[in-house]
Scaffold this motif. Structure first.
Motif, short mmCIF file in Angstrom:
data_model
loop_
_atom_site.label_atom_id
_atom_site.label_comp_id
_atom_site.label_asym_id
_atom_site.label_seq_id
_atom_site.Cartn_x
_atom_site.Cartn_y
_atom_site.Cartn_z
N CYS A 71 13.70 -2.40 8.77
CA CYS A 71 14.87 -2.11 7.95
C CYS A 71 15.35 -0.68 8.14
N VAL A 72 14.54 0.15 8.76
CA VAL A 72 14.96 1.49 9.21
C VAL A 72 14.96 1.44 10.73
N ASN A 73 16.11 1.61 11.34
CA ASN A 73 16.29 1.35 12.76
C ASN A 73 15.29 2.10 13.64
N THR A 74 15.09 3.39 13.37
CA THR A 74 14.24 4.20 14.24
C THR A 74 12.77 3.80 14.17
N ALA A 75 12.39 3.02 13.18
CA ALA A 75 10.99 2.62 13.04
C ALA A 75 10.52 1.76 14.20
N LYS A 76 11.46 1.14 14.91
CA LYS A 76 11.07 0.24 16.00
C LYS A 76 10.28 0.97 17.08
N LEU A 106 14.17 11.13 9.88
CA LEU A 106 12.77 11.51 10.05
C LEU A 106 11.93 11.27 8.80
N GLY A 107 12.58 10.96 7.69
CA GLY A 107 11.88 10.90 6.41
C GLY A 107 11.11 9.64 6.14
N VAL A 108 11.21 8.63 7.01
CA VAL A 108 10.47 7.39 6.83
C VAL A 108 9.91 6.94 8.18
N ASN A 109 8.79 6.20 8.11
CA ASN A 109 8.21 5.53 9.28
C ASN A 109 7.75 6.47 10.39
N HIS A 110 7.45 7.69 10.07
CA HIS A 110 6.93 8.60 11.09
C HIS A 110 5.65 9.25 10.58
N THR A 111 4.72 9.47 11.48
CA THR A 111 3.50 10.19 11.16
C THR A 111 3.56 11.55 11.83
N LEU A 112 3.54 12.61 11.02
CA LEU A 112 3.70 13.97 11.53
C LEU A 112 2.54 14.84 11.08
N THR A 113 1.33 14.29 11.19
CA THR A 113 0.16 14.98 10.63
C THR A 113 -0.29 16.17 11.47
N SER A 114 0.40 16.48 12.56
CA SER A 114 0.10 17.73 13.26
C SER A 114 0.60 18.92 12.45
N ALA A 115 1.49 18.65 11.49
CA ALA A 115 1.99 19.70 10.59
C ALA A 115 1.33 19.55 9.23
N ASP A 152 0.84 -1.19 0.00
CA ASP A 152 0.00 0.00 0.00
C ASP A 152 0.88 1.24 0.00
N GLU A 153 0.41 2.28 -0.70
CA GLU A 153 1.17 3.52 -0.77
C GLU A 153 1.40 4.09 0.62
N MET A 154 2.48 4.82 0.76
CA MET A 154 2.81 5.45 2.04
C MET A 154 1.63 6.28 2.54
N GLY A 155 1.34 6.13 3.83
CA GLY A 155 0.28 6.94 4.41
C GLY A 155 -1.06 6.26 4.50
N GLN A 190 8.73 10.01 0.00
CA GLN A 190 8.52 9.41 1.33
C GLN A 190 8.55 10.47 2.42
N ALA A 191 9.52 11.37 2.34
CA ALA A 191 9.67 12.39 3.38
C ALA A 191 8.46 13.32 3.43
N GLU A 192 8.03 13.80 2.27
CA GLU A 192 6.91 14.74 2.26
C GLU A 192 5.61 14.08 2.72
N ASP A 193 5.51 12.77 2.55
CA ASP A 193 4.29 12.07 2.95
C ASP A 193 4.23 11.76 4.43
N ARG A 194 5.23 12.24 5.21
CA ARG A 194 5.11 12.13 6.66
C ARG A 194 3.92 12.97 7.15
N VAL A 195 3.58 14.02 6.41
CA VAL A 195 2.47 14.88 6.82
C VAL A 195 1.23 14.66 5.95
N TYR A 196 1.33 13.79 4.96
CA TYR A 196 0.24 13.59 4.00
C TYR A 196 -0.17 12.12 4.02
#
Length: 608
Positions: free
Chosen positions: A162-167, A517-526, A131-134, A543-549
């Motif tokens: 596969c991205v360490n911070t995603a844990k 910060l560009g993957v595996n984070h949800t930043l929809t407050s922005a 599924d597409e990001m988001g 991927q990075a821009e879709d943290r907020v979308y």
């Protein structure tokens, strides 16, 4: 004026050979003679080359006038730029027996209900979740894992990041969407004496798995259902034995681990990497004992090297090994015929994916607000212009050395630093009150932040590197409350910054590196994103821009990219925008200068 002669080279597949049809040209014939297995057919007055050596010929004419005069007629679909097709049919399964898990006050969206139908129809046969990001792949996997625990009595579901911070995001999402009823445990977690937690390496993770208890302590609670680890843990070894891999194999064979989800499998899981090989060996040793679900929001169907491993884990193809796969789907050329210069037989791979992949797009299944793009052009300051000219001249004088170096982009980095962090190139530039007169890009970013905060909105500022963010912080933090998220920060600290940014309305600015910060984070407050500089490839930017979308976005989203006019910034941005036409320049998630020397001239401004 004498008109230039245009040569047309027709390449036609005829069984196991390609026939080359062109007008007599001694220079071109010499290039053909460099191809192993070539032969001239007097009866047809054509040259023939073996099918497997087409890549060698294409590499021979690369960078010459002949390159643009080729027409290929082939059943192998050479360099066909095929896109992944979305899943158009969802099985009509009864899912009344499936409990829905979602955060308090939330609900599953229709496409997530369809996921449950698709998942149940597959039974215990794994599949690629693309599924597409988001679109909430994490929530889908949580629901799948909990249903399969009840249906198939799984003892553990292992999440490999596969991205360490995603844990950390996985742990938070699991516990949030189950409303605290489930505990997610990051392998290697240890309690600190003064409170809080640390996250150990391979030895600590192995201790958790062997004792079966949290914190590696037999007196503590048993490991919960959800176990989380980073993929690098598979590299842990003692002598010749990969200890964590071996322990996981035993747990799978004993029925302790029933499901394995691999998040962002297109990152850090190449079949040639140690961790990629470990995954393949785990699959080989355990067969169908565990259910595998590779996850990716950006499957690239015209890059077969990324598709081999996830399909292999779910028994989606029967190729014996990675070499056999590449021989069928890749065109080889370059020195020793070891460089991949193109791809073929893409429709066959598309069919494999369609049978084994669930793929939906945001535009098809969600009603999201508008996303608007803005390109903010600036001109370098006089100090930057002088420095840029100096660095450009140095690069041009070393052109041949740079083009043939192992990583040419490292040298090109200096031009980007002049645009964004000139103090890194000229140590006489100090970060003081006069600094703003020497960095035009920083000034424009600060102006954009002012405008966004005046509107009462939040903004995420991305950069590839930490240095410009540190400088920006020094100026912005004097006016606003700022959060940060970079790879150089301790895990506990940056997670705290993220939580504050999401929940505290007084903190309206988040500065983050794209890698962290560009993957595996949800930043929809922005609902605003500023790219201080572009990444080297379009997928990373998307991927990075879709943290907020993504799910949860309620306002229109503004994406700003700040570009220094008539510099490397503009060239890179054009490549990202025109990725369909420039796809040959993008290899292994970066710009491939070694095999495209003309790209060097474009980047330094001599090829426009």
């Amino acid at each position: 004026m004498e008109q230039e002669v245009v040569f047309m080279i027709k390449i036609v597949q005829n069984g196991n050979v390609y026939e080359l049809d062109f007008r007599y040209d001694p220079k071109l014939i010499e290039l053909v003679k460099n191809v192993p297995g070539r032969r001239y057919i007097p009866q047809t007055k054509r040259w023939e080359i073996p099918v497997d050596n087409l890549g060698r010929f294409l590499n021979e004419i690369k960078g010459t006038a002949y390159e643009s005069q080729v027409q290929t007629y082939s059943g192998e679909h050479i360099n066909e730029n095929a896109h992944v097709e979305v899943t158009d049919k969802i099985p009509d399964e009864d899912i009344s027996d499936i409990t829905h898990y979602v955060r308090a006050g939330g609900h599953l969206y229709p496409h997530q209900i369809d996921f449950l139908k698709y998942m149940k129809h597959r039974q215990r046969n794994g599949f690629i979740l693309a599924d597409e990001m988001g679109l909430g792949k994490t929530l889908e996997i949580i629901n799948m894992a909990l249903y399969h625990r009840d249906a198939y009595h799984y003892q553990h579901c292992l999440i490999i990041c596969c991205v360490n911070t995603a844990k950390f995001s996985w742990k938070e999402d699991i516990e949030t969407h189950t409303n605290g009823c489930e505990t997610a445990y990051i392998l290697g977690t240890r309690k600190k004496r003064n409170g809080g937690y640390s996250y150990g390496g391979g030895a600590e993770k192995l201790s958790d798995l062997t004792t079966g208890c949290m914190y590696g302590d037999a007196s503590c609670s048993k490991l919960p259902y959800f176990l989380i680890m980073n993929i690098e843990a598979l590299r842990t070894r003692e002598g010749r034995v990969y200890t964590i891999e071996q322990q996981l194999i035993e747990m799978i064979q004993q029925g302790q681990i029933g499901m394995i989800a691999i998040d962002e499998i297109h990152k850090n899981a190449s079949p040639k990497s140690i961790q990629g090989k470990r995954l393949l060996n785990m699959k080989k040793k355990t067969g169908i004992a565990a259910e595998w679900v590779p996850m990716t929001g950006t499957p690239i169907v015209n890059k077969p090297t990324d598709v081999y491993l996830p399909l292999k884990l779910i028994d989606g193809h029967t190729y014996k090994d990675y070499w056999s796969w590449c021989q069928h789907f890749c065109l080889y050329g370059g020195y020793g015929d070891h460089d991949i210069i193109g791809y073929r037989n893409i429709p066959q791979m598309k069919l494999m994916l369609k049978r084994n992949m669930l793929r939906r797009l945001k535009n098809d299944v969600l009603e999201l607000p508008e996303k608007t793009y803005y390109t903010e052009y600036v001109e370098n300051t006089p100090a930057q212009c002088k420095l840029y000219t100096k660095v450009t001249n140095e690069l041009v004088s070393d052109r041949d050395e740079i083009v043939h170096s192992v990583n040419p982009l490292v040298r090109m980095l200096k031009l980007r630093q002049v645009n964004g962090s000139p103090e890194l190139i000229d140590d006489t530039i100090s970060i003081d009150k006069s600094y703003l007169s020497k960095n035009a890009k920083l000034v424009r970013v600060m102006e954009l932040i002012d405008d966004i905060i005046d509107r009462g909105e939040k903004v995420v500022v991305f950069s590839n590197w930490t240095a410009p963010l540190k400088t920006l912080y020094r100026f912005i933090a004097t006016k606003y409350k700022v959060c940060c998220f970079t790879g150089t920060m301790p895990e506990e600290s940056r997670q705290k910054h993220k939580t504050v940014f999401l929940n505290n309305p007084e903190y309206k600015v988040m500065l983050g590196t794209i890698g962290a910060l560009g993957v595996n984070h949800t930043l929809t407050s922005a609902n605003n994103v500023i790219f201080y500089d572009d990444p080297w490839n379009p997928a990373t930017k998307h991927q990075a821009e879709d943290r907020v979308y993504r799910i949860g976005t309620t306002k229109s989203v503004n994406i700003y990219t700040v570009i220094v006019k008539d510099t490397i910034d503009e060239v890179v941005n054009n490549i990202l925008k025109n990725k369909q036409d420039m796809s040959s320049y993008i290899v292994d998630n970066g710009l491939d200068i070694r095999n495209n020397p003309e790209l060097f001239d474009m980047l330094v401004g001599h090829g426009r």
